[in-house]
Every structure is written in C-alpha cells, then in structure tokens.
Design a protein around this motif. Structure first.
Motif, PDB file in Angstrom:
ATOM      1  N   PRO A 326       0.811  -1.218   0.000  1.00 39.85           N
ATOM      2  CA  PRO A 326       0.000   0.000   0.000  1.00 39.85           C
ATOM      3  C   PRO A 326       0.844   1.268   0.000  1.00 39.85           C
ATOM      4  O   PRO A 326       2.046   1.230   0.254  1.00 39.85           O
ATOM      5  N   ASN A 327       0.199   2.397  -0.286  1.00 43.74           N
ATOM      6  CA  ASN A 327       0.814   3.731  -0.278  1.00 43.74           C
ATOM      7  C   ASN A 327       1.925   3.896  -1.305  1.00 43.74           C
ATOM      8  O   ASN A 327       2.895   4.620  -1.083  1.00 43.74           O
ATOM      9  N   THR A 328       1.791   3.203  -2.424  1.00 44.45           N
ATOM     10  CA  THR A 328       2.714   3.358  -3.539  1.00 44.45           C
ATOM     11  C   THR A 328       1.978   2.983  -4.806  1.00 44.45           C
ATOM     12  O   THR A 328       0.964   2.273  -4.761  1.00 44.45           O
ATOM     13  N   ASP A 329       2.476   3.459  -5.960  1.00 40.10           N
ATOM     14  CA  ASP A 329       1.920   3.007  -7.232  1.00 40.10           C
ATOM     15  C   ASP A 329       2.872   2.037  -7.928  1.00 40.10           C
ATOM     16  O   ASP A 329       2.737   1.757  -9.119  1.00 40.10           O
ATOM     17  N   ASP A 330       3.816   1.484  -7.176  1.00 35.35           N
ATOM     18  CA  ASP A 330       4.863   0.627  -7.721  1.00 35.35           C
ATOM     19  C   ASP A 330       4.314  -0.770  -8.044  1.00 35.35           C
ATOM     20  O   ASP A 330       3.791  -1.466  -7.162  1.00 35.35           O
ATOM     21  N   MET A 331       4.439  -1.173  -9.286  1.00 33.28           N
ATOM     22  CA  MET A 331       3.988  -2.491  -9.731  1.00 33.28           C
ATOM     23  C   MET A 331       5.147  -3.444 -10.002  1.00 33.28           C
ATOM     24  O   MET A 331       4.926  -4.574 -10.441  1.00 33.28           O
ATOM     25  N   ARG A 332       6.366  -3.021  -9.727  1.00 38.50           N
ATOM     26  CA  ARG A 332       7.515  -3.868 -10.046  1.00 38.50           C
ATOM     27  C   ARG A 332       7.506  -5.154  -9.223  1.00 38.50           C
ATOM     28  O   ARG A 332       7.511  -5.127  -8.006  1.00 38.50           O
ATOM     29  N   ASP A 333       7.473  -6.285  -9.915  1.00 38.32           N
ATOM     30  CA  ASP A 333       7.472  -7.610  -9.292  1.00 38.32           C
ATOM     31  C   ASP A 333       6.327  -7.776  -8.294  1.00 38.32           C
ATOM     32  O   ASP A 333       6.443  -8.544  -7.335  1.00 38.32           O
ATOM     33  N   PRO A 355      -6.251   1.802  -5.496  1.00 39.11           N
ATOM     34  CA  PRO A 355      -6.363   3.254  -5.331  1.00 39.11           C
ATOM     35  C   PRO A 355      -5.346   4.070  -6.127  1.00 39.11           C
ATOM     36  O   PRO A 355      -5.626   5.208  -6.500  1.00 39.11           O
ATOM     37  N   GLU A 356      -4.160   3.522  -6.382  1.00 32.58           N
ATOM     38  CA  GLU A 356      -3.110   4.301  -7.048  1.00 32.58           C
ATOM     39  C   GLU A 356      -2.437   3.590  -8.211  1.00 32.58           C
ATOM     40  O   GLU A 356      -1.788   4.242  -9.027  1.00 32.58           O
ATOM     41  N   GLY A 357      -2.552   2.284  -8.300  1.00 30.74           N
ATOM     42  CA  GLY A 357      -1.711   1.545  -9.229  1.00 30.74           C
ATOM     43  C   GLY A 357      -2.300   1.195 -10.578  1.00 30.74           C
ATOM     44  O   GLY A 357      -1.611   0.621 -11.422  1.00 30.74           O
ATOM     45  N   MET A 358      -3.567   1.542 -10.842  1.00 28.99           N
ATOM     46  CA  MET A 358      -4.214   1.024 -12.049  1.00 28.99           C
ATOM     47  C   MET A 358      -3.628   1.580 -13.345  1.00 28.99           C
ATOM     48  O   MET A 358      -3.537   0.863 -14.346  1.00 28.99           O
ATOM     49  N   GLU A 359      -3.220   2.841 -13.337  1.00 26.29           N
ATOM     50  CA  GLU A 359      -2.664   3.425 -14.556  1.00 26.29           C
ATOM     51  C   GLU A 359      -1.389   2.705 -14.984  1.00 26.29           C
ATOM     52  O   GLU A 359      -1.175   2.440 -16.168  1.00 26.29           O
ATOM     53  N   ILE A 360      -0.544   2.394 -14.010  1.00 26.22           N
ATOM     54  CA  ILE A 360       0.697   1.676 -14.319  1.00 26.22           C
ATOM     55  C   ILE A 360       0.416   0.208 -14.596  1.00 26.22           C
ATOM     56  O   ILE A 360       1.043  -0.415 -15.458  1.00 26.22           O
ATOM     57  N   ALA A 361      -0.563  -0.362 -13.884  1.00 27.52           N
ATOM     58  CA  ALA A 361      -0.850  -1.797 -14.020  1.00 27.52           C
ATOM     59  C   ALA A 361      -1.522  -2.134 -15.344  1.00 27.52           C
ATOM     60  O   ALA A 361      -1.299  -3.219 -15.895  1.00 27.52           O
ATOM     61  N   ALA A 362      -2.337  -1.228 -15.853  1.00 29.25           N
ATOM     62  CA  ALA A 362      -3.165  -1.534 -17.029  1.00 29.25           C
ATOM     63  C   ALA A 362      -2.381  -2.110 -18.211  1.00 29.25           C
ATOM     64  O   ALA A 362      -2.772  -3.144 -18.768  1.00 29.25           O
ATOM     65  N   PRO A 363      -1.269  -1.490 -18.646  1.00 30.91           N
ATOM     66  CA  PRO A 363      -0.544  -2.077 -19.783  1.00 30.91           C
ATOM     67  C   PRO A 363       0.153  -3.394 -19.444  1.00 30.91           C
ATOM     68  O   PRO A 363       0.495  -4.155 -20.349  1.00 30.91           O
ATOM     69  N   MET A 364       0.346  -3.665 -18.152  1.00 29.88           N
ATOM     70  CA  MET A 364       0.990  -4.916 -17.742  1.00 29.88           C
ATOM     71  C   MET A 364       0.010  -6.086 -17.737  1.00 29.88           C
ATOM     72  O   MET A 364       0.424  -7.240 -17.794  1.00 29.88           O
ATOM     73  N   MET A 365      -1.272  -5.777 -17.624  1.00 26.07           N
ATOM     74  CA  MET A 365      -2.315  -6.805 -17.583  1.00 26.07           C
ATOM     75  C   MET A 365      -3.483  -6.347 -18.450  1.00 26.07           C
ATOM     76  O   MET A 365      -4.542  -5.968 -17.933  1.00 26.07           O
ATOM     77  N   PRO A 366      -3.286  -6.349 -19.779  1.00 27.61           N
ATOM     78  CA  PRO A 366      -4.246  -5.725 -20.697  1.00 27.61           C
ATOM     79  C   PRO A 366      -5.634  -6.339 -20.714  1.00 27.61           C
ATOM     80  O   PRO A 366      -6.595  -5.675 -21.109  1.00 27.61           O
TER      81      PRO A 366
END
Length: 434
Positions: A326-333, A355-366
């Motif tokens: 939580p409290n980060t938008d980091d999707m690395r690993d 809450p914060e990670g969907m923009e970064i996550a979206a292209p990783m899980m299309p």
C-alpha cells in the motif's frame, strides 16, 4: 552546502527534497526533460505520501531546483549523489551498473574543483572501487573522493524514514575530507540522534544487500510457516505473534501473504546471490528465498482457484489491490502480476481496483478490467480476492460487497478480516495460514 542529486527517480527525488528541507541547496539533475517539467509543475513521477508538498515547498523557497544540464548542476557542489537505476541485468541477474558508470563519467568530466561523489544507488560490492578508478583515469590531478551511502527507504513511508532513520551508513576509504563533508550533509539529523555509522566502502555496499536479504528471508520464512499452519491446522498470525514477541526475532516482516515484490527485494536478493557465486561464497539461504518467493506468487493463483471449488474457467474474479504494497503506485514484481497470469491461464475473467496503481498496471495486464472502486469490481464476481492491504480495504462494507457478488468466495491473502465478520456477511473465507 550545495548538493547535487543525479536522478529524479524514487530515491533521488525523495532524498533531494529531504536534503533541501534540512536547509541544504539541492539541484536535482535528470536527462528526461518531460519528467523535469512535470515535477516543476507539481506533478510527481511517483506516488509517495507527502512528496508533492515537500517538493513544492522547497522549490518555492529556492532551496530545491531541477535541471537537465548536468554540467551546470554539479558546479560548486561539495557532494554529488548518484541515484540512478540499477535494475537486474537481463540474462544473468547481476545489477546493471551501466547507468551508474555513465553518470560518473559525465560528473567527472564536468568537475573543475574537489568534490565527493556519493553512490546512493544500490550497487554491488566493489562498485565504489570502479567509480574511483574511472574518476582517477579521467581527472588524475583532481581531488575526487568516492563514498557509498546506501538508502534504507520504505516505499509509502520514505520521507519519515529519511528524516528519522534507524541509522545512516557511510562507507569511505578513510578520507578525512570525505568524512567531514558527509558529516556536514547529515548534520541536521543530530537533533534526532540518528546514528551516523562510518565503515569501509565495501562494507557499506554490502550492508544494503544484507539488510534487504534478511528482511526478505523473514517474509519468506513466515510464508512457509503459513503453508505448514494450513497443513496441520494451526494459525499463522498467532505463530507470528508468538515468535515476534521474542526481542531476538522481532515482530516486523512476519506478516504472511502472497510473497514480496517491489523495486528492492527481488533485484537485491538476486544480485546478492550472484555476488556470492562470483566470489565463490554462495549464500544458500538467500538462493532458496529467491526460489521460494517466485514459486509462491504463482501458488497464490492456485489457492484462489481451489477456494472456488477447483474450477475458475468462465468465472469472474475481483482483485482488490494490485501494487506490491500500500501507499505506492509501484507495480515492479508485484504478486498481482503472477496471480493475474495464473488466473487467466485458468480461464477466469479478472476485474480489479487499486487506489493508485491502475494506470501503471493496465498495460501490464491488458485483459484485466479496471473498476472505479471495490464494489464495482465485486459486481457480479464469483470471488473477491484481497491482494494489497490498502487502508481503504480494511473497513469494507462486507454485506454490500456480498450483495454485489454472484458467488460467495472471499480470499484474503493479507489476513485483514476475522473469520466471524466474513461469515456474518454470508461469505466463505479463505485465508493465508489458517
């Protein structure tokens, strides 16, 4: 004191802003003009609580500035910090130091006065020696000291960690000037009585890796205990509390879950393993930690399918939380990446909210459908899975959640909810280690 920070990623931006807040004059340098422009306009490249205000306040005061011009950025700086990425190198798992060495060459070429170059990036043992060799080769007559100053920042709590650290580690070759400069850099921490620990340079480089590997080992240990608890009918949270109350062990990092992720633990444990192999001093415990953690993430997908009766094909699964913590938008690993892949392989349709990670996550899980909140994600779902323990997920309206769902399976991979609350809402709970 003028400080230059090379790199405006997670470590560089947080460190630069905190140094400026201490009263130093800080210039942050980055080659990405778009990133610099965004920061100057108040848009942070990462999500970190409080960072936007810290940067804005210190920029407004004039103590914190940003530039793409490295030559101008290093002029007059007594301490120049390198905070560029050191990702795992493709093919062998070693830390990729190409960005570090490129930065060193540019810094040294721009220097015309004595300075201390500080590696803030996480680098393997011996990196400082190579940095010093490059500096000596390019400017043999200039007094350039090379120091290791590893960071110990937790994503989501980085500003507090920087300002109230458990310790500050500084590795030098014994240079009195380097020690004096670094003492001045961290002098504002004297009020907090933060221990300033001077060591040899190679020792400082190893401390960072050893710390992360030890914490990763604690996480992996309690995760394996969770599996054993499930097999024998014990409760992992009580086991964790029972051993964590022992001061020799401590309670932190003993929360069973879907495995560790993020920008540090995966790459740092792997880099430490490779260093041990290179020096013919294999670290078998850490080798096993890496292997067990990788397998665990995929195993969480199988656990979810099992909780759904062993068949997820054609069913809809709602995932709450995608970032590695939580409290980060980091999707690395992030564990969610392996979990999504396992569930899609099982034929499931995935809807998710973070809450914060969907923009970064979206292209990783299309294939994953992103929802506007937890209840929209649960609408029509056969199962709901709690992956990341965001505060917003700690007090869900469980009856509303259950009413939105088609099925009744709730898989809590962070052990947030007591069984009684889940059962009272008419849901079937599956937990980790209990």
């Amino acid at each position: 004191m003028k400080i230059t920070m090379i790199g405006t990623g997670y470590v560089g931006l947080v460190s630069g802003a905190c140094f400026a807040d201490f009263g130093h004059d800080v210039v942050c340098v980055d080659k990405d003009a778009g990133k610099i422009a965004a920061i100057e306009s108040g848009r942070m490249p990462i999500f970190e609580p409080g960072l936007d205000k810290l940067v804005g306040d210190n920029a407004a005061s004039g103590r914190l500035t940003f530039t793409t011009d490295l030559d101008a950025g290093v002029k007059g700086a007594e301490a120049i910090f390198i905070a560029v990425g050191t990702p795992s190198r493709r093919g062998d798992g070693h830390a990729d130091l190409s960005y570090v060495y490129a930065a060193v060459r540019e810094i040294v070429e721009a220097l015309d006065a004595p300075a201390v170059i500080v590696t803030k990036s996480t680098v393997p043992v011996g990196t400082g020696d190579e940095v010093e060799r490059i500096a000596r080769e390019l400017k043999p007559d200039l007094d350039i000291q090379v120091v290791s100053n590893p960071e110990f920042l937790r994503e989501g709590a980085a500003i507090g960690d920087f300002k109230r650290p458990d310790r500050v580690v500084v590795g030098t070759t014994g240079s009195e000037r380097a020690i004096a400069v670094m003492s001045q850099v961290y002098r504002p921490l004297n009020l907090n009585q933060a221990p300033l620990m001077f060591t040899g340079r190679r020792t400082a480089e190893l401390i960072k890796y050893a710390a992360n590997a030890f914490l990763a080992t604690k996480i992996t240990f309690i995760n394996e205990m969770a599996d054993l608890c499930e097999a024998v009918g014990a409760e992992v949270q009580d086991v964790a509390r029972g051993i964590g109350l022992d001061n020799r062990i401590g309670a932190k990092f003993l929360h069973a879950g879907p495995g560790y992720g993020g920008s540090c633990f995966p790459k740092d444990t792997l880099a430490l393993v490779k260093t041990g192999q290179d020096y013919d001093a294999p670290i078998r415990i850490v080798e096993t930690v890496v292997q067990v953690n990788d397998l665990r993430k995929r195993a969480m997908g199988r656990k979810i399918v099992k909780a759904m009766g062993g068949d997820a094909r054609g069913k809809t699964i709602a995932l709450l939380g995608l970032t590695f913590k939580p409290n980060t938008d980091d999707m690395r690993d992030a564990p969610s990446l392996a979990i999504v892949q396992a569930l899609e392989d099982a034929g499931a349709r995935i809807v998710a909210y973070d809450p914060e990670g969907m923009e970064i996550a979206a292209p990783m899980m299309p294939k994953v459908v992103m929802a506007k909140d937890a209840y929209e994600a649960a609408d029509g779902a056969d199962a709901v899975v709690l992956i990341t323990e965001w505060d917003i997920f700690r007090a869900l309206d469980l009856k509303r959640l259950a009413a939105a769902m088609t099925g009744t399976a709730l898989i809590d991979l962070r052990n947030i909810y007591p069984a009684g609350e889940i059962e009272a809402a008419g849901l079937d709970l599956s937990r980790v280690g209990g």
